[in-house]
Design a protein around this motif. Structure first.
Motif, PDB file in Angstrom:
ATOM      1  N   PHE A 125      14.824  51.742  -7.574  1.00 55.23           N
ATOM      2  CA  PHE A 125      13.980  50.580  -7.892  1.00 55.23           C
ATOM      3  C   PHE A 125      13.400  50.037  -6.592  1.00 55.23           C
ATOM      4  CE2 PHE A 125      16.152  48.798 -12.013  1.00 55.23           C
ATOM      5  CZ  PHE A 125      16.045  50.036 -12.612  1.00 55.23           C
ATOM      6  N   ILE A 126      12.096  49.830  -6.576  1.00 51.37           N
ATOM      7  CA  ILE A 126      11.433  49.329  -5.364  1.00 51.37           C
ATOM      8  C   ILE A 126      10.511  48.155  -5.710  1.00 51.37           C
ATOM      9  CG2 ILE A 126      11.466  51.585  -4.230  1.00 51.37           C
ATOM     10  CD1 ILE A 126       8.432  51.796  -4.935  1.00 51.37           C
ATOM     11  N   SER A 127      10.085  47.455  -4.657  1.00 50.34           N
ATOM     12  CA  SER A 127       9.047  46.427  -4.835  1.00 50.34           C
ATOM     13  C   SER A 127       7.940  46.560  -3.802  1.00 50.34           C
ATOM     14  CB  SER A 127       9.640  45.019  -4.703  1.00 50.34           C
ATOM     15  OG  SER A 127      10.585  44.755  -5.708  1.00 50.34           O
ATOM     16  N   GLY A 128       8.144  47.393  -2.755  1.00 55.94           N
ATOM     17  CA  GLY A 128       7.164  47.363  -1.661  1.00 55.94           C
ATOM     18  C   GLY A 128       7.064  48.680  -0.922  1.00 55.94           C
ATOM     19  N   ARG A 129       7.234  48.566   0.393  1.00 54.02           N
ATOM     20  CA  ARG A 129       6.999  49.652   1.354  1.00 54.02           C
ATOM     21  C   ARG A 129       7.702  50.961   1.004  1.00 54.02           C
ATOM     22  NH1 ARG A 129       9.301  47.663   6.962  1.00 54.02           N
ATOM     23  NH2 ARG A 129      11.153  47.649   5.625  1.00 54.02           N
ATOM     24  N   GLY A 130       8.951  50.884   0.590  1.00 56.18           N
ATOM     25  CA  GLY A 130       9.645  52.094   0.147  1.00 56.18           C
ATOM     26  C   GLY A 130      10.121  53.023   1.247  1.00 56.18           C
ATOM     27  N   ALA A 179       3.026  48.450  -4.835  1.00 47.90           N
ATOM     28  CA  ALA A 179       4.107  48.881  -3.939  1.00 47.90           C
ATOM     29  C   ALA A 179       3.745  50.221  -3.280  1.00 47.90           C
ATOM     30  CB  ALA A 179       5.414  49.015  -4.721  1.00 47.90           C
ATOM     31  N   TYR A 180       3.755  50.254  -1.962  1.00 53.67           N
ATOM     32  CA  TYR A 180       3.388  51.487  -1.244  1.00 53.67           C
ATOM     33  C   TYR A 180       4.362  52.627  -1.575  1.00 53.67           C
ATOM     34  CZ  TYR A 180       2.298  54.821   2.376  1.00 53.67           C
ATOM     35  OH  TYR A 180       1.968  55.982   3.030  1.00 53.67           O
ATOM     36  N   GLY A 181       5.580  52.263  -1.892  1.00 52.46           N
ATOM     37  CA  GLY A 181       6.583  53.272  -2.243  1.00 52.46           C
ATOM     38  C   GLY A 181       6.149  54.158  -3.407  1.00 52.46           C
ATOM     39  N   LEU A 182       5.273  53.653  -4.262  1.00 52.94           N
ATOM     40  CA  LEU A 182       4.794  54.466  -5.387  1.00 52.94           C
ATOM     41  C   LEU A 182       4.017  55.677  -4.876  1.00 52.94           C
ATOM     42  CD1 LEU A 182       3.662  51.614  -7.822  1.00 52.94           C
ATOM     43  CD2 LEU A 182       5.711  53.053  -8.017  1.00 52.94           C
ATOM     44  N   GLN A 183       3.288  55.475  -3.786  1.00 49.84           N
ATOM     45  CA  GLN A 183       2.550  56.609  -3.198  1.00 49.84           C
ATOM     46  C   GLN A 183       3.516  57.638  -2.625  1.00 49.84           C
ATOM     47  OE1 GLN A 183      -0.859  55.614  -0.715  1.00 49.84           O
ATOM     48  NE2 GLN A 183      -0.912  53.569  -1.625  1.00 49.84           N
ATOM     49  N   ARG A 184       4.617  57.139  -2.085  1.00 49.72           N
ATOM     50  CA  ARG A 184       5.628  58.073  -1.548  1.00 49.72           C
ATOM     51  C   ARG A 184       6.213  58.907  -2.686  1.00 49.72           C
ATOM     52  NH1 ARG A 184       7.378  56.115   3.675  1.00 49.72           N
ATOM     53  NH2 ARG A 184       7.003  53.886   3.960  1.00 49.72           N
ATOM     54  N   ALA A 185       6.500  58.237  -3.815  1.00 52.58           N
ATOM     55  CA  ALA A 185       7.060  58.953  -4.967  1.00 52.58           C
ATOM     56  C   ALA A 185       6.063  60.008  -5.437  1.00 52.58           C
ATOM     57  CB  ALA A 185       7.379  57.966  -6.090  1.00 52.58           C
ATOM     58  N   SER A 186       4.809  59.585  -5.571  1.00 54.32           N
ATOM     59  CA  SER A 186       3.777  60.493  -6.053  1.00 54.32           C
ATOM     60  C   SER A 186       3.660  61.715  -5.140  1.00 54.32           C
ATOM     61  CB  SER A 186       2.475  59.710  -6.144  1.00 54.32           C
ATOM     62  OG  SER A 186       1.392  60.545  -6.182  1.00 54.32           O
ATOM     63  N   PHE A 236      14.159  46.154  -3.773  1.00 52.29           N
ATOM     64  CA  PHE A 236      13.774  45.632  -5.096  1.00 52.29           C
ATOM     65  C   PHE A 236      14.028  44.128  -5.093  1.00 52.29           C
ATOM     66  CE2 PHE A 236      14.827  44.968  -9.702  1.00 52.29           C
ATOM     67  CZ  PHE A 236      13.565  45.269 -10.203  1.00 52.29           C
ATOM     68  N   MET A 237      12.946  43.363  -5.270  1.00 56.66           N
ATOM     69  CA  MET A 237      13.030  41.925  -5.007  1.00 56.66           C
ATOM     70  C   MET A 237      13.370  41.089  -6.244  1.00 56.66           C
ATOM     71  SD  MET A 237      12.573  41.764  -1.817  1.00 56.66           S
ATOM     72  CE  MET A 237      12.161  40.081  -1.419  1.00 56.66           C
ATOM     73  N   ARG A 238      14.177  41.648  -7.134  1.00 56.82           N
ATOM     74  CA  ARG A 238      14.597  40.867  -8.301  1.00 56.82           C
ATOM     75  C   ARG A 238      16.087  41.040  -8.503  1.00 56.82           C
ATOM     76  NH1 ARG A 238      11.137  38.950 -12.172  1.00 56.82           N
ATOM     77  NH2 ARG A 238      12.860  39.081 -13.651  1.00 56.82           N
ATOM     78  N   LEU A 239      16.698  39.993  -9.041  1.00 61.70           N
ATOM     79  CA  LEU A 239      18.118  40.097  -9.384  1.00 61.70           C
ATOM     80  C   LEU A 239      18.238  40.716 -10.773  1.00 61.70           C
ATOM     81  CD1 LEU A 239      19.920  36.765  -8.419  1.00 61.70           C
ATOM     82  CD2 LEU A 239      20.233  39.039  -7.419  1.00 61.70           C
ATOM     83  N   LEU A 240      19.200  41.609 -10.933  1.00 68.15           N
ATOM     84  CA  LEU A 240      19.447  42.180 -12.255  1.00 68.15           C
ATOM     85  C   LEU A 240      20.466  41.298 -12.976  1.00 68.15           C
ATOM     86  CD1 LEU A 240      19.649  45.895 -11.125  1.00 68.15           C
ATOM     87  CD2 LEU A 240      17.780  44.821 -12.426  1.00 68.15           C
ATOM     88  N   SER A 241      20.278  41.142 -14.259  1.00 68.05           N
ATOM     89  CA  SER A 241      21.144  40.219 -15.004  1.00 68.05           C
ATOM     90  C   SER A 241      22.474  40.899 -15.349  1.00 68.05           C
ATOM     91  CB  SER A 241      20.462  39.795 -16.303  1.00 68.05           C
ATOM     92  OG  SER A 241      20.556  40.868 -17.222  1.00 68.05           O
TER      93      SER A 241
END
Ligand code: GRF
Length: 204
Positions: A9-14, A43-50, A91-96
């Protein structure tokens, strides 16, 4: 060797995602990154995944009427792919607790401080403001608190008098890129055992 399916899970640079791709997937082969999920389209990390040929999706909390519905959507993507470990990487969110109950002891995070010091946002600036001489990074299992779960690996780095947030963050990040893949590899090989809040590394 048995491969485990993980999601990142990411939110940004990756950059941590990249280190996991490079060292657990490409060099080691113990891990299959089945899915990357971002809560942000940009999120730039998506480009890394791709680029690495890894499947990814963007699931935005704003598209759901509650955070539970948002998490249900993420969980359904994970369940479709038999995910055994979720690695939070910036990943910039807390999981519940609801999400975590579906993956007990199976969610990891990387944090740029030596926990339990400097939890939460802007850990490198917190360390500078406090005046510590040593900081570092921590890989931990995720529990219901913020950066409070059982510690898997840590690495210390020096803090110098002329450091600013960027220089300290860069020194810490270099170590993040080593210990996160290392922790994931240990997990993939079944070497991590939880005893209370202690994580013990098994020899066999
Ligand atoms: C890292 O410093 C990580 O420790 C923190 O967020 C940052 C993410 O960086 N949780 P990146 O997206 O992996 O480059």
């Amino acid at each position: 060797m048995i491969k485990i399916n993980i999601a990142v899970f990411i939110s940004g640079r990756g950059s941590n995602l990249q280190s996991i791709i490079d060292s657990t997937v490409e060099e080691d082969g113990s891990v299959n990154i089945s899915l990357v999920i971002s809560n942000r389209q940009d999120a730039y990390g998506l480009q890394r995944a791709s680029k690495a040929g890894i499947e990814y999706c963007v699931i935005k909390p704003a598209d759901f009427s509650s955070s539970q519905e948002y998490e249900v959507e993420m969980l359904s993507e994970l369940q479709k792919r038999d995910i055994e470990l979720v690695a939070l990487a910036g990943f910039m969110r807390l999981l519940s607790p609801y999400f975590l109950a579906e993956f007990p002891g199976k969610v990891m995070n990387i944090h740029p401080s030596l926990l339990p010091s400097f939890r939460g946002l802007d850990a490198q600036q917190q360390a500078l403001d406090y005046g510590v001489k040593v900081s570092g990074c921590t890989v931990h299992f995720v529990d219901e608190g913020m950066d409070t779960g059982p510690i898997i690996l840590q690495k210390a780095v020096s803090v110098y008098d002329d450091d600013n947030k960027e220089s300290l963050a860069a020194r810490i990040l270099k170590e993040e890129h080593k210990i996160y893949p290392a922790a994931i590899k240990l997990y993939a090989r079944g070497k991590l055992q939880l005893a209370g809040r202690k994580v013990i590394k098994k020899n066999q």
